[in-house]
Motif scaffolding. Structure first.
Motif, PDB file in Angstrom:
ATOM      1  N   THR A 117       0.831  -1.207   0.000  1.00  0.00           N
ATOM      2  CA  THR A 117       0.000   0.000   0.000  1.00  0.00           C
ATOM      3  C   THR A 117       0.865   1.257   0.000  1.00  0.00           C
ATOM      4  OG1 THR A 117      -1.697  -1.165   1.231  1.00  0.00           O
ATOM      5  CG2 THR A 117      -1.748   1.239   1.357  1.00  0.00           C
ATOM      6  N   ILE A 118       0.501   2.184  -0.868  1.00  0.00           N
ATOM      7  CA  ILE A 118       1.156   3.500  -0.867  1.00  0.00           C
ATOM      8  C   ILE A 118       0.298   4.429  -0.018  1.00  0.00           C
ATOM      9  CG2 ILE A 118       1.725   5.533  -2.270  1.00  0.00           C
ATOM     10  CD1 ILE A 118       2.385   3.707  -4.575  1.00  0.00           C
ATOM     11  N   HIS A 119       0.924   5.140   0.935  1.00  0.00           N
ATOM     12  CA  HIS A 119       0.162   6.052   1.789  1.00  0.00           C
ATOM     13  C   HIS A 119       0.321   7.508   1.392  1.00  0.00           C
ATOM     14  CE1 HIS A 119      -1.198   2.969   4.515  1.00  0.00           C
ATOM     15  NE2 HIS A 119       0.006   2.460   4.484  1.00  0.00           N
ATOM     16  N   GLN A 120       1.522   7.881   1.006  1.00  0.00           N
ATOM     17  CA  GLN A 120       1.742   9.284   0.635  1.00  0.00           C
ATOM     18  C   GLN A 120       2.798   9.352  -0.452  1.00  0.00           C
ATOM     19  OE1 GLN A 120       2.762  12.086   3.669  1.00  0.00           O
ATOM     20  NE2 GLN A 120       1.021  11.593   4.958  1.00  0.00           N
ATOM     21  N   VAL A 121       2.688  10.392  -1.265  1.00  0.00           N
ATOM     22  CA  VAL A 121       3.751  10.703  -2.231  1.00  0.00           C
ATOM     23  C   VAL A 121       4.152  12.153  -1.976  1.00  0.00           C
ATOM     24  CG1 VAL A 121       4.322  10.976  -4.670  1.00  0.00           C
ATOM     25  CG2 VAL A 121       2.892   9.053  -3.936  1.00  0.00           C
ATOM     26  N   LEU A 122       5.430  12.366  -1.671  1.00  0.00           N
ATOM     27  CA  LEU A 122       5.927  13.709  -1.363  1.00  0.00           C
ATOM     28  C   LEU A 122       6.837  14.144  -2.507  1.00  0.00           C
ATOM     29  CD1 LEU A 122       6.881  12.869   2.335  1.00  0.00           C
ATOM     30  CD2 LEU A 122       4.740  13.879   1.517  1.00  0.00           C
ATOM     31  N   GLU A 123       6.655  15.376  -2.920  1.00  0.00           N
ATOM     32  CA  GLU A 123       7.334  15.809  -4.139  1.00  0.00           C
ATOM     33  C   GLU A 123       8.355  16.907  -3.852  1.00  0.00           C
ATOM     34  OE1 GLU A 123       7.272  14.467  -7.017  1.00  0.00           O
ATOM     35  OE2 GLU A 123       8.325  16.036  -8.080  1.00  0.00           O
ATOM     36  N   SER A 124       9.535  16.775  -4.461  1.00  0.00           N
ATOM     37  CA  SER A 124      10.511  17.871  -4.422  1.00  0.00           C
ATOM     38  C   SER A 124      11.116  17.965  -5.812  1.00  0.00           C
ATOM     39  CB  SER A 124      11.605  17.595  -3.392  1.00  0.00           C
ATOM     40  OG  SER A 124      12.511  16.647  -3.899  1.00  0.00           O
ATOM     41  N   GLU A 125      11.898  18.993  -6.010  1.00  0.00           N
ATOM     42  CA  GLU A 125      12.439  19.189  -7.350  1.00  0.00           C
ATOM     43  C   GLU A 125      13.417  18.077  -7.732  1.00  0.00           C
ATOM     44  OE1 GLU A 125      14.580  22.805  -7.702  1.00  0.00           O
ATOM     45  OE2 GLU A 125      15.029  22.422  -9.804  1.00  0.00           O
ATOM     46  N   LEU A 126      14.164  17.545  -6.751  1.00  0.00           N
ATOM     47  CA  LEU A 126      15.220  16.584  -7.056  1.00  0.00           C
ATOM     48  C   LEU A 126      14.793  15.124  -6.901  1.00  0.00           C
ATOM     49  CD1 LEU A 126      18.239  18.332  -5.278  1.00  0.00           C
ATOM     50  CD2 LEU A 126      17.504  18.548  -7.646  1.00  0.00           C
ATOM     51  N   ALA A 127      13.793  14.894  -6.098  1.00  0.00           N
ATOM     52  CA  ALA A 127      13.409  13.497  -5.834  1.00  0.00           C
ATOM     53  C   ALA A 127      11.940  13.407  -5.450  1.00  0.00           C
ATOM     54  CB  ALA A 127      14.270  12.939  -4.700  1.00  0.00           C
ATOM     55  N   THR A 128      11.385  12.213  -5.664  1.00  0.00           N
ATOM     56  CA  THR A 128      10.021  11.941  -5.224  1.00  0.00           C
ATOM     57  C   THR A 128      10.101  10.897  -4.120  1.00  0.00           C
ATOM     58  OG1 THR A 128       9.197  12.394  -7.437  1.00  0.00           O
ATOM     59  CG2 THR A 128       7.751  11.107  -6.004  1.00  0.00           C
ATOM     60  N   PHE A 129       9.341  11.092  -3.063  1.00  0.00           N
ATOM     61  CA  PHE A 129       9.390  10.209  -1.895  1.00  0.00           C
ATOM     62  C   PHE A 129       8.059   9.469  -1.782  1.00  0.00           C
ATOM     63  CE2 PHE A 129      13.175  12.080   0.207  1.00  0.00           C
ATOM     64  CZ  PHE A 129      13.322  13.210  -0.594  1.00  0.00           C
ATOM     65  N   ILE A 130       8.133   8.137  -1.807  1.00  0.00           N
ATOM     66  CA  ILE A 130       6.899   7.336  -1.714  1.00  0.00           C
ATOM     67  C   ILE A 130       6.861   6.683  -0.331  1.00  0.00           C
ATOM     68  CG2 ILE A 130       5.520   5.534  -2.825  1.00  0.00           C
ATOM     69  CD1 ILE A 130       7.480   5.720  -5.207  1.00  0.00           C
ATOM     70  N   ILE A 131       5.800   6.946   0.412  1.00  0.00           N
ATOM     71  CA  ILE A 131       5.661   6.358   1.752  1.00  0.00           C
ATOM     72  C   ILE A 131       4.736   5.142   1.638  1.00  0.00           C
ATOM     73  CG2 ILE A 131       5.019   6.772   4.160  1.00  0.00           C
ATOM     74  CD1 ILE A 131       7.286   8.640   3.153  1.00  0.00           C
ATOM     75  N   MET A 132       5.280   3.988   1.985  1.00  0.00           N
ATOM     76  CA  MET A 132       4.527   2.730   1.828  1.00  0.00           C
ATOM     77  C   MET A 132       4.552   1.944   3.135  1.00  0.00           C
ATOM     78  SD  MET A 132       6.309   1.329  -1.633  1.00  0.00           S
ATOM     79  CE  MET A 132       7.979   1.705  -1.195  1.00  0.00           C
ATOM     80  N   ASP A 133       3.749   0.894   3.187  1.00  0.00           N
ATOM     81  CA  ASP A 133       3.859  -0.024   4.322  1.00  0.00           C
ATOM     82  C   ASP A 133       5.247  -0.658   4.305  1.00  0.00           C
ATOM     83  OD1 ASP A 133       1.493   0.269   5.656  1.00  0.00           O
ATOM     84  OD2 ASP A 133       0.415  -1.113   4.351  1.00  0.00           O
ATOM     85  N   TYR A 134       5.732  -0.958   5.502  1.00  0.00           N
ATOM     86  CA  TYR A 134       7.076  -1.539   5.626  1.00  0.00           C
ATOM     87  C   TYR A 134       6.977  -3.046   5.887  1.00  0.00           C
ATOM     88  CZ  TYR A 134      11.458  -2.891   7.799  1.00  0.00           C
ATOM     89  OH  TYR A 134      12.616  -3.554   8.107  1.00  0.00           O
ATOM     90  N   TYR A 135       7.839  -3.800   5.240  1.00  0.00           N
ATOM     91  CA  TYR A 135       7.886  -5.252   5.446  1.00  0.00           C
ATOM     92  C   TYR A 135       9.315  -5.649   5.811  1.00  0.00           C
ATOM     93  CZ  TYR A 135       3.273  -5.163   3.663  1.00  0.00           C
ATOM     94  OH  TYR A 135       1.943  -4.876   3.523  1.00  0.00           O
ATOM     95  N   PRO A 136       9.465  -6.483   6.836  1.00  0.00           N
ATOM     96  CA  PRO A 136      10.804  -6.735   7.376  1.00  0.00           C
ATOM     97  C   PRO A 136      11.695  -7.644   6.536  1.00  0.00           C
ATOM     98  CG  PRO A 136       9.128  -7.929   8.632  1.00  0.00           C
ATOM     99  CD  PRO A 136       8.405  -7.084   7.644  1.00  0.00           C
ATOM    100  N   VAL A 137      11.132  -8.427   5.629  1.00  0.00           N
ATOM    101  CA  VAL A 137      12.008  -9.383   4.918  1.00  0.00           C
ATOM    102  C   VAL A 137      11.515  -9.585   3.490  1.00  0.00           C
ATOM    103  CG1 VAL A 137      10.767 -11.471   5.680  1.00  0.00           C
ATOM    104  CG2 VAL A 137      13.180 -11.628   5.212  1.00  0.00           C
ATOM    105  N   ASP A 138      12.447  -9.838   2.563  1.00  0.00           N
ATOM    106  CA  ASP A 138      12.007 -10.151   1.197  1.00  0.00           C
ATOM    107  C   ASP A 138      12.044 -11.663   0.976  1.00  0.00           C
ATOM    108  OD1 ASP A 138      14.538 -10.988   0.163  1.00  0.00           O
ATOM    109  OD2 ASP A 138      15.119  -8.900  -0.052  1.00  0.00           O
ATOM    110  N   LEU A 139      11.375 -12.104  -0.090  1.00  0.00           N
ATOM    111  CA  LEU A 139      11.223 -13.551  -0.296  1.00  0.00           C
ATOM    112  C   LEU A 139      12.566 -14.217  -0.586  1.00  0.00           C
ATOM    113  CD1 LEU A 139       8.954 -15.731  -0.363  1.00  0.00           C
ATOM    114  CD2 LEU A 139       8.938 -15.470  -2.847  1.00  0.00           C
TER     115      LEU A 139
END
Ligand code: ATP
Length: 424
Positions: A117-139
């Motif tokens: 899930t994406i919760h927020q997208v924050l915008e700046s001139e140099l980068a875009t920041f996507i705030i998502m749910d965090y998961y502790p491990v990858d498959l």
């Protein structure tokens, strides 16, 4: 490197991943103390493949230096973009801001429980920041380093069916992931799987020529064909191929070949002539061979549908010829339908977008037993911080994406993407 740096109310704890265009951090929301992941997509083009991570780091530092201030202790405050405005961007608009394609496609499908899930997208001139749910491990880590599946056939079924369910949902909404691999599949603390990284996803029904981008292990043979090949292949079917390879990974902790290319890989070349080679090189049961063979059909049109794969896998009694996966429980029909046939969240995933409405915030704090901060205290502290941020930064020259001016704008007001990127 960025530990304790802060973007709005998200404080960085550690870096958890890096890719072609961005860095991913584990962050904590300083208001609710909840964990999130923050993916930072750097806008400037970085062509070099070596030292890419270092170059991304330098770009992100520039971002903090441009908008931050020593006085603010490496905190930056950025405007949030209205998620609905991103979802409704047209393909033509997305051409101008390709990294928003990834966000836009993920937003289309993130209501599914098994999509991040994406919760927020924050915008700046140099980068875009996507705030998502965090998961502790990858498959990948769970399969290879932790060997989490070798003893537990039911867990193999659960995780694989969740993956199938999410991919089927994406396909229903004409979103094709195109980069299904263990590194892009994450697990929560209860071993529920979610899909991330829609960076190569597309809505294009047919594979576009020269789509050989992504991890070769998981790529369907038609995606590796020469660019002169003029046949039309359904994009959907190449995702289905990748599901077959993931099933092999889960059961056997290995890949069958480096790439599904007739002349470029001897094992695959052998497989093209005789599929039963899989029984010789992998410890799989006859039953699992039948399932895998129905997925890994060279002709994409002959591949079995995702719902058929799900039915077959839920009914498998043994995955391997020896060891703990020889005796796998059948999946209860009710579990199958409750967990995998109706997989869409009823709650709006964009809770973060509404959560600073006073009533929501009150509820949040009331339900947070670990927090003893009161809403009134929080608003005062927050206003103070953000007022300071604004005072300190108001002299900065702000190009396309001005700073937010107060707590309302930082945490409550969401700007349409068209307003922040005026060229759209
Ligand atoms: N929501 C998340 N929670 C925890 N870890 C995550 C999350 N999203 C991504 N990661 C980690 O960060 C890594 C890189 O993320 P992602 O694949 O989205 O970035 P990318 O820049 O597109 O990478 P690539 O170019 O390799 O595809 C993932 O493999 C995963 O380990």
């Amino acid at each position: 490197m960025f530990t304790n740096y802060q973007v709005n109310n998200f404080k960085i704890l550690e870096e958890v991943g890096s890719g072609a265009y961005g860095l991913v951090f584990h962050v904590i929301d300083t208001i609710t103390f909840s964990d999130f992941a923050m993916k930072v997509i750097i806008k400037s083009r970085i062509d070099c493949t070596e030292d890419r991570r270092d170059l991304l780091t330098i770009e992100l530092l520039k971002c903090f230096n441009k908008y931050g201030d020593d006085y603010l202790d490496n905190k930056i405050f950025l405007p949030a973009i209205d998620l609905h405005s991103i979802k409704s961007l047209t393909p033509e608009q997305l051409e101008h801001i390709p990294h928003y394609k990834e966000i836009s496609l993920q937003l289309k499908v993130h209501a599914h429980k098994n999509v991040v899930t994406i919760h927020q997208v924050l915008e700046s001139e140099l980068a875009t920041f996507i705030i998502m749910d965090y998961y502790p491990v990858d498959l990948f880590t769970a399969i290879v380093d932790q060997e989490r599946f070798i003893m537990d056939g039911l867990l193999v079924k659960q995780v694989f069916l969740q993956l199938c369910s999410a991919i089927a949902y994406c396909h229903k909404l004409n979103v094709y992931h195109c980069d299904i691999k263990p590194e892009n599949l994450l697990l929560d603390n209860d071993d529920n799987l979610v899909i991330c990284d829609f960076g190569l996803a597309t809505t294009s029904k047919y594979l576009v020529p020269n789509v050989s981008v992504g991890s070769s292990y998981y790529m369907a043979p038609e995606r590796i064909l020469s660019i002169n090949n003029t046949n039309k292949f359904l994009t959907m079917n190449s995702d289905i191929w990748s599901l077959g390879i993931i099933l092999i990974n889960l059961v056997c902790i290995r890949n069958p070949w480096l790439k599904a290319h007739q002349t470029g890989d001897s094992t695959f070349s052998y497989f093209m002539r005789d599929q039963s080679i899989l029984m010789k090189i992998l410890p799989i049961s006859d039953e699992l061979f039948e399932v895998i063979n129905s997925i890994l059909q060279i002709n994409p049109k002959n591949r079995v549908s995702i719902i058929e794969i799900m039915k077959k896998v839920s009914m498998v009694k043994n995955f391997t010829r020896e060891g703990p996966l020889t005796d796998v429980p059948l999946m209860d029909e009710n579990v199958f339908f409750n967990c995998f046939a109706a997989p869409v969240d009823e709650v709006s995933p964009c809770f973060a977008q509404q959560r600073l409405d006073d009533s929501d915030a009150t509820t949040l704090f009331a339900s947070s037993s670990s927090s003893n901060i009161h809403l009134s205290e929080f608003i005062t502290t927050k206003q103070k911080t953000i007022t300071n941020a604004y005072t300190a930064s108001s002299s900065t020259s702000l190009d396309t994406t001005p700073f937010v001016s107060d707590v309302e704008n930082c945490n409550k007001q969401y700007f349409p993407i068209q307003e922040k990127l005026s060229f759209l």
